[in-house]
Design a protein around this motif. Structure first.
Motif, PDB file in Angstrom:
ATOM      1  N   THR A  72       0.827  -1.195   0.000  1.00  0.00           N
ATOM      2  CA  THR A  72       0.000   0.000   0.000  1.00  0.00           C
ATOM      3  C   THR A  72       0.867   1.253   0.000  1.00  0.00           C
ATOM      4  O   THR A  72       2.091   1.181   0.176  1.00  0.00           O
ATOM      5  CB  THR A  72      -0.905   0.037   1.243  1.00  0.00           C
ATOM      6  N   GLN A  73       0.216   2.373  -0.177  1.00  0.00           N
ATOM      7  CA  GLN A  73       0.932   3.652  -0.113  1.00  0.00           C
ATOM      8  C   GLN A  73       1.578   3.831   1.258  1.00  0.00           C
ATOM      9  O   GLN A  73       2.676   4.382   1.376  1.00  0.00           O
ATOM     10  CB  GLN A  73      -0.043   4.794  -0.403  1.00  0.00           C
ATOM     11  N   ALA A  74       0.916   3.327   2.298  1.00  0.00           N
ATOM     12  CA  ALA A  74       1.415   3.508   3.657  1.00  0.00           C
ATOM     13  C   ALA A  74       2.556   2.560   4.015  1.00  0.00           C
ATOM     14  O   ALA A  74       3.446   2.923   4.785  1.00  0.00           O
ATOM     15  CB  ALA A  74       0.271   3.331   4.660  1.00  0.00           C
ATOM     16  N   ASN A  75       2.543   1.334   3.460  1.00  0.00           N
ATOM     17  CA  ASN A  75       3.551   0.344   3.885  1.00  0.00           C
ATOM     18  C   ASN A  75       4.632   0.068   2.842  1.00  0.00           C
ATOM     19  O   ASN A  75       5.456  -0.825   3.034  1.00  0.00           O
ATOM     20  CB  ASN A  75       2.886  -0.963   4.313  1.00  0.00           C
ATOM     21  N   VAL A  76       4.638   0.821   1.734  1.00  0.00           N
ATOM     22  CA  VAL A  76       5.568   0.506   0.649  1.00  0.00           C
ATOM     23  C   VAL A  76       7.022   0.633   1.091  1.00  0.00           C
ATOM     24  O   VAL A  76       7.881  -0.151   0.655  1.00  0.00           O
ATOM     25  CB  VAL A  76       5.275   1.369  -0.601  1.00  0.00           C
ATOM     26  N   MET A 107      12.829  -0.763 -19.528  1.00  0.00           N
ATOM     27  CA  MET A 107      11.955   0.215 -20.168  1.00  0.00           C
ATOM     28  C   MET A 107      12.589   1.602 -20.202  1.00  0.00           C
ATOM     29  O   MET A 107      11.923   2.584 -20.547  1.00  0.00           O
ATOM     30  CB  MET A 107      10.609   0.291 -19.421  1.00  0.00           C
ATOM     31  N   GLY A 108      13.861   1.682 -19.823  1.00  0.00           N
ATOM     32  CA  GLY A 108      14.527   2.975 -19.787  1.00  0.00           C
ATOM     33  C   GLY A 108      14.247   3.767 -18.530  1.00  0.00           C
ATOM     34  O   GLY A 108      14.485   4.975 -18.499  1.00  0.00           O
ATOM     35  N   LEU A 109      13.741   3.092 -17.476  1.00  0.00           N
ATOM     36  CA  LEU A 109      13.389   3.761 -16.232  1.00  0.00           C
ATOM     37  C   LEU A 109      14.308   3.338 -15.098  1.00  0.00           C
ATOM     38  O   LEU A 109      15.062   2.378 -15.201  1.00  0.00           O
ATOM     39  CB  LEU A 109      11.934   3.448 -15.848  1.00  0.00           C
ATOM     40  N   ASP A 110      14.186   4.044 -13.992  1.00  0.00           N
ATOM     41  CA  ASP A 110      14.891   3.697 -12.766  1.00  0.00           C
ATOM     42  C   ASP A 110      14.324   2.388 -12.204  1.00  0.00           C
ATOM     43  O   ASP A 110      13.169   2.046 -12.453  1.00  0.00           O
ATOM     44  CB  ASP A 110      14.689   4.827 -11.757  1.00  0.00           C
ATOM     45  N   ARG A 111      15.132   1.667 -11.416  1.00  0.00           N
ATOM     46  CA  ARG A 111      14.655   0.434 -10.797  1.00  0.00           C
ATOM     47  C   ARG A 111      13.501   0.675  -9.821  1.00  0.00           C
ATOM     48  O   ARG A 111      12.736  -0.228  -9.530  1.00  0.00           O
ATOM     49  CB  ARG A 111      15.813  -0.271 -10.080  1.00  0.00           C
ATOM     50  N   ARG A 112      13.372   1.893  -9.320  1.00  0.00           N
ATOM     51  CA  ARG A 112      12.319   2.213  -8.353  1.00  0.00           C
ATOM     52  C   ARG A 112      11.052   2.745  -9.041  1.00  0.00           C
ATOM     53  O   ARG A 112      10.209   3.365  -8.398  1.00  0.00           O
ATOM     54  CB  ARG A 112      12.835   3.249  -7.350  1.00  0.00           C
ATOM     55  N   TRP A 113      10.895   2.497 -10.331  1.00  0.00           N
ATOM     56  CA  TRP A 113       9.750   3.029 -11.063  1.00  0.00           C
ATOM     57  C   TRP A 113       8.414   2.657 -10.410  1.00  0.00           C
ATOM     58  O   TRP A 113       7.542   3.521 -10.209  1.00  0.00           O
ATOM     59  CB  TRP A 113       9.780   2.544 -12.517  1.00  0.00           C
ATOM     60  N   ALA A 114       8.230   1.383 -10.076  1.00  0.00           N
ATOM     61  CA  ALA A 114       6.955   0.942  -9.496  1.00  0.00           C
ATOM     62  C   ALA A 114       6.811   1.450  -8.068  1.00  0.00           C
ATOM     63  O   ALA A 114       5.712   1.848  -7.645  1.00  0.00           O
ATOM     64  CB  ALA A 114       6.851  -0.569  -9.546  1.00  0.00           C
ATOM     65  N   TYR A 115       7.905   1.433  -7.315  1.00  0.00           N
ATOM     66  CA  TYR A 115       7.881   1.984  -5.957  1.00  0.00           C
ATOM     67  C   TYR A 115       7.399   3.432  -6.005  1.00  0.00           C
ATOM     68  O   TYR A 115       6.545   3.852  -5.207  1.00  0.00           O
ATOM     69  CB  TYR A 115       9.274   1.895  -5.330  1.00  0.00           C
ATOM     70  N   ASN A 116       7.952   4.222  -6.920  1.00  0.00           N
ATOM     71  CA  ASN A 116       7.578   5.630  -7.015  1.00  0.00           C
ATOM     72  C   ASN A 116       6.091   5.797  -7.324  1.00  0.00           C
ATOM     73  O   ASN A 116       5.433   6.694  -6.778  1.00  0.00           O
ATOM     74  CB  ASN A 116       8.415   6.325  -8.087  1.00  0.00           C
ATOM     75  N   ALA A 117       5.551   4.956  -8.206  1.00  0.00           N
ATOM     76  CA  ALA A 117       4.140   5.035  -8.572  1.00  0.00           C
ATOM     77  C   ALA A 117       3.248   4.691  -7.380  1.00  0.00           C
ATOM     78  O   ALA A 117       2.262   5.392  -7.093  1.00  0.00           O
ATOM     79  CB  ALA A 117       3.848   4.106  -9.748  1.00  0.00           C
ATOM     80  N   ILE A 118       3.583   3.605  -6.683  1.00  0.00           N
ATOM     81  CA  ILE A 118       2.783   3.173  -5.540  1.00  0.00           C
ATOM     82  C   ILE A 118       2.862   4.191  -4.400  1.00  0.00           C
ATOM     83  O   ILE A 118       1.861   4.510  -3.753  1.00  0.00           O
ATOM     84  CB  ILE A 118       3.246   1.780  -5.066  1.00  0.00           C
TER      85      ILE A 118
END
Length: 340
Positions: A258-262, A287-298
């Protein structure tokens, strides 16, 4: 066996190197150059894209754009909005006026093939319904025989109404408007007997009417309306970025992130969580992105379930159940492709 192992190791190293040096395509380059993601948005669809009292665009589609901005730029606030009518939305994407169209747009075969667009992933499964006044005593869609029905032009709703009327031998009189706001105002002022559009939008529109309890949404659903953000043909990297960002939000809900526990989840030893949050693999660099791409979105918008509940769910003014938009593990249709 040693030879095969050596070859495998070489391929793994080679694949990692390629992932780390993936060059940005035209859309990713443009977004980074201006340091902002330009999203095509709805002029006012409660639960999907609407301005709040502070002038901030809120809704499921708006949060989808913010998630992509966070994945690409590391900052969800770096999002610009271009408000588009139903008629203008596809040309605006085709011409490059916007980078991403996240605007209650139904994924159809014609739009996907003839308009130079790619639909990425469904972020809401919907269907077309009818809003009527309780005083009419209309209980089913077939009871609309002879009714005047408000509908917006340039939408699948206009085409579906015609198909449904013909297939069911129910004569109706469409009252067609160019803008969604015009259609809503016409219904509210009594110019038509019913208003037809996607059922989720009808739920939002109903809450904004002067006396919501005087109106009901009929149980009949006359179409399939899979709503999906779209991008232009010809930039596979950008297509992948948007699609996999949506999948990442769904995957996060599946995994309990979740946004709170990521931040806490960054310490997880679960292989799926480690891959999603960038602690294992090169899924962002591919995809040409940082490894934290999904972390940043969440971190920016939460998982798919949080986005749904905040904008459309029981805790929102609209109050929709999850239904088919629940996870596949709970009987819904939301299913993320594996990130591995």
């Amino acid at each position: 066996m040693r030879l095969l192992a050596a070859i495998g190791a070489a391929l793994l190293v080679s694949g990692t190197a390629i992932a780390q040096t993936a060059s940005p395509g035209p859309t990713l380059s443009a977004v980074r150059s201006r340091d902002a993601l330009v999203c095509g948005s709805h002029p006012g669809a409660p639960g999907f894209s609407v301005l709040d009292s502070q002038g901030v665009t809120r809704g499921l589609d708006a949060d989808t754009c913010r998630a992509v901005a966070a994945a690409v730029l590391g900052d969800a606030s770096k999002t610009r909005w271009v408000v588009l009518s139903s008629q203008a939305r596809l040309p605006a994407l085709q011409s490059g006026q916007v980078d991403l169209l996240s605007r209650t747009t139904t994924w159809t075969q014609t739009r996907d093939t003839a308009n130079g667009l790619n639909f990425t992933a469904v972020n809401f499964y919907d269907g077309q319904g009818f809003l009527v006044r309780k005083s009419t005593n209309v209980q089913r869609a077939r009871d609309l025989e002879g009714a005047t029905i408000c509908v917006t032009s340039g939408t699948t709703n206009e085409l579906n109404l015609s198909d449904w009327s013909r297939a069911n031998n129910v004569r109706v009189q469409p009252l067609v408007f160019d803008q969604n706001e015009e259609t809503r105002n016409a219904y509210a002022s009594g110019r038509c007997d019913a208003f037809t559009t996607d059922a989720s939008q009808l739920a939002g529109i109903r809450t904004a009417l002067r006396n919501p309890d005087e109106h009901i949404i009929l149980a009949d659903i006359i179409s399939k309306e899979p709503l999906a953000p779209a991008v232009r043909h010809g930039d596979d990297q950008w297509f992948d970025i948007v699609r996999w960002t949506i999948y990442a939000l769904i995957e996060a809900e599946e995994l309990g992130i979740t946004q709170a526990n990521v931040d806490e989840m960054l310490n997880s030893q679960n292989p799926s969580i480690r891959r999603l949050l960038g602690n294992a693999g090169d899924h962002g660099p591919l995809m040409g992105l940082d490894r934290r791409w999904a972390y940043n979105a969440i971190k920016a918008v939460g998982n798919y379930g949080e986005i749904f509940e905040r904008n459309l769910g029981r805790g929102s003014p609209i109050g929709l159940p999850r239904g088919v938009n629940d996870l596949w593990t709970r009987g819904g249709l939301m299913y993320a492709m594996p990130i591995r």
